[in-house]
Motif scaffolding. Structure first.
Motif, PDB file in Angstrom:
ATOM      1  N   ILE A 847      -5.627 -11.868  28.729  1.00 50.17           N
ATOM      2  CA  ILE A 847      -6.440 -12.644  27.785  1.00 50.17           C
ATOM      3  C   ILE A 847      -6.553 -14.092  28.264  1.00 50.17           C
ATOM      4  CG2 ILE A 847      -6.728 -13.281  25.373  1.00 50.17           C
ATOM      5  CD1 ILE A 847      -6.796 -10.279  25.865  1.00 50.17           C
ATOM      6  N   VAL A 848      -5.478 -14.620  28.800  1.00 48.02           N
ATOM      7  CA  VAL A 848      -5.492 -16.001  29.306  1.00 48.02           C
ATOM      8  C   VAL A 848      -6.447 -16.112  30.489  1.00 48.02           C
ATOM      9  CG1 VAL A 848      -4.106 -17.778  30.444  1.00 48.02           C
ATOM     10  CG2 VAL A 848      -3.167 -16.535  28.481  1.00 48.02           C
ATOM     11  N   ASP A 849      -6.345 -15.168  31.416  1.00 46.35           N
ATOM     12  CA  ASP A 849      -7.132 -15.258  32.650  1.00 46.35           C
ATOM     13  C   ASP A 849      -8.629 -15.090  32.414  1.00 46.35           C
ATOM     14  OD1 ASP A 849      -4.875 -15.697  34.073  1.00 46.35           O
ATOM     15  OD2 ASP A 849      -4.801 -13.739  35.067  1.00 46.35           O
ATOM     16  N   VAL A 850      -9.017 -14.269  31.421  1.00 48.82           N
ATOM     17  CA  VAL A 850     -10.441 -13.982  31.228  1.00 48.82           C
ATOM     18  C   VAL A 850     -11.060 -14.856  30.139  1.00 48.82           C
ATOM     19  CG1 VAL A 850     -12.130 -12.185  30.643  1.00 48.82           C
ATOM     20  CG2 VAL A 850     -10.111 -11.610  32.007  1.00 48.82           C
ATOM     21  N   PHE A 851     -10.326 -15.080  29.033  1.00 50.55           N
ATOM     22  CA  PHE A 851     -10.924 -15.775  27.884  1.00 50.55           C
ATOM     23  C   PHE A 851     -10.301 -17.139  27.605  1.00 50.55           C
ATOM     24  CE2 PHE A 851     -11.257 -11.177  27.191  1.00 50.55           C
ATOM     25  CZ  PHE A 851     -12.621 -11.031  27.065  1.00 50.55           C
ATOM     26  N   ASN A 852      -9.259 -17.503  28.345  1.00 45.86           N
ATOM     27  CA  ASN A 852      -8.577 -18.792  28.134  1.00 45.86           C
ATOM     28  C   ASN A 852      -8.015 -18.901  26.723  1.00 45.86           C
ATOM     29  OD1 ASN A 852      -7.658 -21.219  29.180  1.00 45.86           O
ATOM     30  ND2 ASN A 852      -9.421 -22.376  28.443  1.00 45.86           N
ATOM     31  N   LEU A 853      -7.490 -17.774  26.232  1.00 49.66           N
ATOM     32  CA  LEU A 853      -6.848 -17.733  24.919  1.00 49.66           C
ATOM     33  C   LEU A 853      -5.421 -17.222  25.090  1.00 49.66           C
ATOM     34  CD1 LEU A 853      -9.782 -16.238  22.815  1.00 49.66           C
ATOM     35  CD2 LEU A 853      -8.943 -18.588  22.736  1.00 49.66           C
TER      36      LEU A 853
END
Length: 939
Positions: A847-853
């Motif tokens: 989620i961090v790598d794709v959506f920055n969340l």
């Protein structure tokens, strides 16, 4: 003529089996039939027994019983070399037979974890891991089980014995190979749709030049059969419809070959049938005359045909574009013009009622026009533009050339439409550029406080028609509400109780005769209408789409449009901008000609049929598709036939031209070659058009039944003609290899919004889907009915990076939710929409790598814009999304939706409806569909 016995070496004998119409070659020592081959009966003039025949080596192929093959099935066993070498055909290009044991039923859709293991192993190489290592490794998709049936060693030698036998194909060209597939044990492989259609194998010397461009590319013109049956009865026996799929004016991307233009106005045409000279004519009388390849007429060659007008010296005939290219454009001389070439004319009808202004449509539309003024075709600086705003009144804008002044004129009489001023309403784009820019910058402010609800669309159309009918051109309508005032006023007829019943088809037919009548008037005056529809409530798309349908325009639909959502504004601005920038063909007429014995019987697409075979198209946009059904009227004796599409048009920069598209196809009297030459993509495109047409004249249920029945007919014909089971029962459901994706494409059509059985689909959405089904070119239609499905979290490391042919895409997956994993990230796209599916157990790092969340819980589902982050995985996913949007022709821009596995049910169901191999509501899964087909075929 020597008898077969005299041709055989000692120890062998040949016996004619009249019952099964074949020779049996018998080893006299054992008295057993070792091998056999169907031949013509003795005395037949086509009997090839004069060829050198020798049996296979002793022991090469032994059978204790006679094998009962149907006559048309033998090529499936004997392979590609059974009819000898052909100097014009490369054996290397032919697919080789693969006699593999089909996958077992339980391995139909096993999860592809082999790629995941590879991906996980790359952690030490800088590749992220977003999942726990799998406990068990399954065979990856498409991988065959270890046990494979090896070809018997004598098969190839057996095929070689018949090296010089010519059966079926006319003129001695290489035959099509027929491979049979059992649909019960062969799950759909999405990669099959990327394979080219069966090769067109013309007789050697059919074309007069060796140009690689002598055959029209399939993106311009393709046929449902690449070998044409010589008789109507043979075509009818196959149950495969014969039709052409045309996209004569397709867009070009980087690397595409441009269409050559013949500028010397020397046009050679047949005196009898008016066919244009092309690579398949023949020169006679010392090269002074040419014989037409369509009707056989002998014609004189124009005197200047061999003259180079540029250098003013004798030219090289064999370098002329029309003899080397199947797709060519001629600059037309004056005799092809009824009037001087018209300029490009655009009249914008902009809805400025309360809902249109509040949704942001007016502001977005005017800003898009302003930003694209330089892209509107205007090379000759003759392009004219007018803007008419409307709510329950009409607002005309007078623009003074050479100045930035403009004034607004209001006409509130919608019952007797008139133009308030004779001049300065339709202005030259170049001369009135300053006034136009000033007006576009102010329109939204003028109507910002407009509280009027209602739409006088009909009167606005009449006003636009009066303004441009002396010239012709394109009316571009931007409407946000149901027409309610004046001519063409409509009532809300949306009835939830009718959805899913036999009455639903009435909602897909035009509610008012005004629009069809007006469209025909437009067609006569060379006026086309393109609709952009934005309503948040019922807008009667089915009725309004009549205008583009009969005037060769296009319909674009943005339900519940709101420009405050960036994604809505970007989609509309992109598509509207592409339409404005599109080079269009004006005042066009199209005719399709074919060889003797063939006739164009019916036409499908956006146009008006002016006479029996003349299609009138006031404007031809890029990448719009048409389907033409062909009937075999007389027996065909020629070794090949020719189809030629000619479009006489005016370019948007003021030049009269003729675009000519020519295809040549071999003929055959062999049913197996008819099946082996079928183009499943062209078939699906034709059936989509026919299904929509039937749903409008009959019922939606009739449309679905007709699709299912056509598939049953084809399978039944194949079973009875091409398999050993014949008319009896069988444990298989056989189809030729080149059509094995047709059942799943039919299933995709049955599950498409335009045809699907459901009581939940609003009439506007269904009508818009039907407009897409009848206008999208095959390249865009196939993903619309059979979407693409990719796994992103475990894709190979090269995917999403730049390769030799651009961004490398992940391998496609079969369309079943069995491939979804709780820890995964998947992409599903149908050419109109992109879904990013996120599993509920996705690790936070993904989620961090794709959506920055930070984690899955903070991710919001719905329309979104994918961020481009400073990490390799984000960049690869972003590249794949952008590549998906770019790789297809046409103006459409796919919106991106994030779908959480446990997110909003309507969005989840929408995304899952793309996985057409699953069961959904009352609609069958692929396996259930195949079982239904099997029951009908074997009934």
């Amino acid at each position: 003529m020597a008898s077969p016995v005299q041709q055989l070496p000692p120890g062998w004998a040949a016996e004619w089996d009249a019952t099964h119409q074949r020779y049996l070659f018998i080893e006299t020592a054992s008295g057993k039939a070792q091998w056999e081959h169907p031949l013509q009966a003795p005395g037949d003039p086509m009997d090839p027994r004069s060829a050198s025949v020798s049996p296979p080596p002793a022991g090469a192929l032994h059978h204790t019983k006679r094998r009962q093959y149907a006559a048309g099935q033998t090529q499936a066993y004997y392979g590609s070399d059974a009819l000898g070498p052909d100097p014009g055909y490369s054996a290397a290009a032919a697919p080789q037979p693969q006699l593999q044991q089909p996958a077992a039923p339980q391995q139909l859709f096993t999860p592809g974890l082999a790629a995941e293991n590879q991906f996980a192993a790359q952690q030490g190489q800088g590749q992220p891991s977003y999942f726990a290592p799998p406990q068990q490794e399954y065979p990856s998709y498409g991988q065959q089980p270890q046990q494979q049936q090896q070809p018997q060693p004598g098969v190839n030698q057996l095929a070689d014995q018949f090296g010089q036998m010519n059966m079926g194909m006319q003129g001695g060209q290489k035959p099509f190979q027929l491979y049979t597939t059992n649909l019960l044990t062969s799950p759909p492989d999405p990669r099959e749709l990327d394979r080219p259609a069966p090769e067109i194998r013309l007789p050697h010397g059919a074309a007069i030049t060796q140009s690689p461009y002598a055959q029209a590319d399939a993106s311009y013109q393709r046929c449902t059969l690449n070998a044409i049956p010589t008789t109507h009865s043979l075509l009818n026996k196959s149950k495969i419809p014969l039709a052409l799929i045309l996209t004569p004016y397709r867009s070009l991307k980087e690397g595409d070959e441009s269409v050559p233009v013949v500028t010397d106005t020397v046009i050679a045409r047949c005196r009898r049938c008016r066919t244009y000279i092309n690579p398949y004519v023949t020169f006679i009388d010392g090269g002074n005359r040419w014989r037409c390849c369509v009707c056989g007429m002998s014609n004189e060659l124009p005197q200047l045909f061999d003259w180079d007008a540029v250098r003013n010296q004798p030219g090289d005939r064999w370098a002329r574009a029309e003899l080397n290219h199947a797709v060519v454009e001629f600059v037309a001389p004056t005799e092809y013009m009824v009037r001087p070439p018209q300029p490009a004319v655009y009249v914008f009808l902009i809805d400025v009622s309360h809902s249109a202004v509040q949704s942001g449509m007016v502001a977005t539309a005017t800003r898009t026009i302003l930003e694209n003024l330089d892209r509107i075709p205007n090379e000759d600086q003759r392009t004219k533009v007018a803007i008419i705003a409307f709510d329950v009144s009409m607002y005309f804008f007078s623009m003074t050339p050479g100045s930035s002044d403009c004034s607004m004129l209001v006409v509130s009489d919608v019952d007797d439409v008139f133009l308030p001023k004779p001049t300065d309403l339709l202005v030259n784009l170049h001369e009135s550029r300053a006034a136009l820019e000033a007006l576009l910058g102010r329109i939204n402010e003028m109507f910002l406080d407009n509280h009027i609800i209602g739409s006088a669309l009909g009167p606005a159309l009449q006003a636009g028609f009066k303004l441009m009918s002396p010239i012709g051109g394109e009316i571009i309508v931007l409407s946000s509400s149901l027409p309610s005032v004046g001519a063409g006023a409509l009532k809300n007829r949306e009835d939830p109780k009718a959805l899913g019943t036999s009455k639903e088809s009435q909602l897909l037919q035009a509610a008012s005769p005004f629009y069809k009548t007006f469209a025909i008037d437009c067609s006569r005056a060379q006026v086309s209408v393109t609709m952009f529809l934005f309503s948040a409530s019922y807008q009667d798309v089915a009725t309004l789409a009549c205008l583009p349908h009969y005037t060769s325009g296009q319909t674009y639909f943005y339900p519940a449009f709101n420009a405050s959502r960036t994604e809505d504004a970007v989609k509309f601005a992109h598509e509207f901008g592409e339409v404005l920038a599109m080079p269009i063909m004006l005042e066009a007429i199209m005719r399709v000609r074919a060889s003797k014995g063939l006739r164009m019987s019916s036409f499908h697409g956006n146009f008006f049929v002016r006479s029996t075979d003349l299609l009138a198209m006031p404007v031809v946009p890029h990448d719009q598709s048409y389907a033409v059904e062909v009937q075999i009227e007389d027996n065909i004796t020629a070794p090949f036939v020719v189809f030629q599409t000619a479009v006489l048009h005016t370019t948007c920069f003021g030049e009269r031209r003729i675009r000519v598209v020519t295809s040549a196809l071999p003929t055959t009297n062999n049913l197996s070659e008819v099946f082996a030459s079928a183009d499943q993509v062209a078939l699906a495109t034709l059936l989509a058009n026919k299904a929509v047409e039937r749903s409008l004249t009959h019922k939606l249920e009739d449309s679905r039944d007709a699709l299912f029945s056509k598939m049953v007919e084809i399978l039944t014909s194949y079973k009875s003609s091409m398999t050993a089971a014949g008319a009896g029962a069988s444990a298989q459901l056989a189809i030729c290899d080149n059509m094995k994706m047709l059942p799943v494409l039919i299933l995709g059509l049955l599950k498409n919004v335009g045809i699907r059985q459901s009581a939940q689909i609003p009439p506007d959405l269904r009508a818009y889907a039907q407009a897409l089904l009848t206008t999208l070119p095959s390249q865009r239609l196939i993903p619309y009915i059979y979407p693409n499905f990719y796994s992103l979290h475990n894709m190979p490391p090269e995917c999403g990076t730049m390769g030799e042919h651009g961004i490398i895409m992940p391998p496609p997956l079969p369309l079943t939710s069995e491939r979804l994993e709780r820890h995964g990230l998947f992409l599903i796209e149908d050419g109109q929409t992109i879904f990013l599916w996120i599993g509920r157990d996705a690790v936070p790092q993904l989620i961090v790598d794709v959506f920055n969340l930070p984690n899955y819980e903070t991710l919001r589902s719905g329309k979104t814009t994918l961020p481009l982050l400073e990490n390799p995985f984000s960049q690869r996913v972003h590249a794949i999304v952008e590549k998906t949007r770019e790789m297809r022709r046409g103006p459409y821009y796919q919106q991106l939706y994030v779908v959480k596995e446990d997110g909003e049910p309507p969005l989840r169901l929408w995304a899952l409806s793309c996985l057409i191999q699953d069961r959904a509501d009352v609609l069958p899964s692929y396996q259930q569909f195949i079982s239904q087909l099997k029951d009908k075929v074997h009934a």
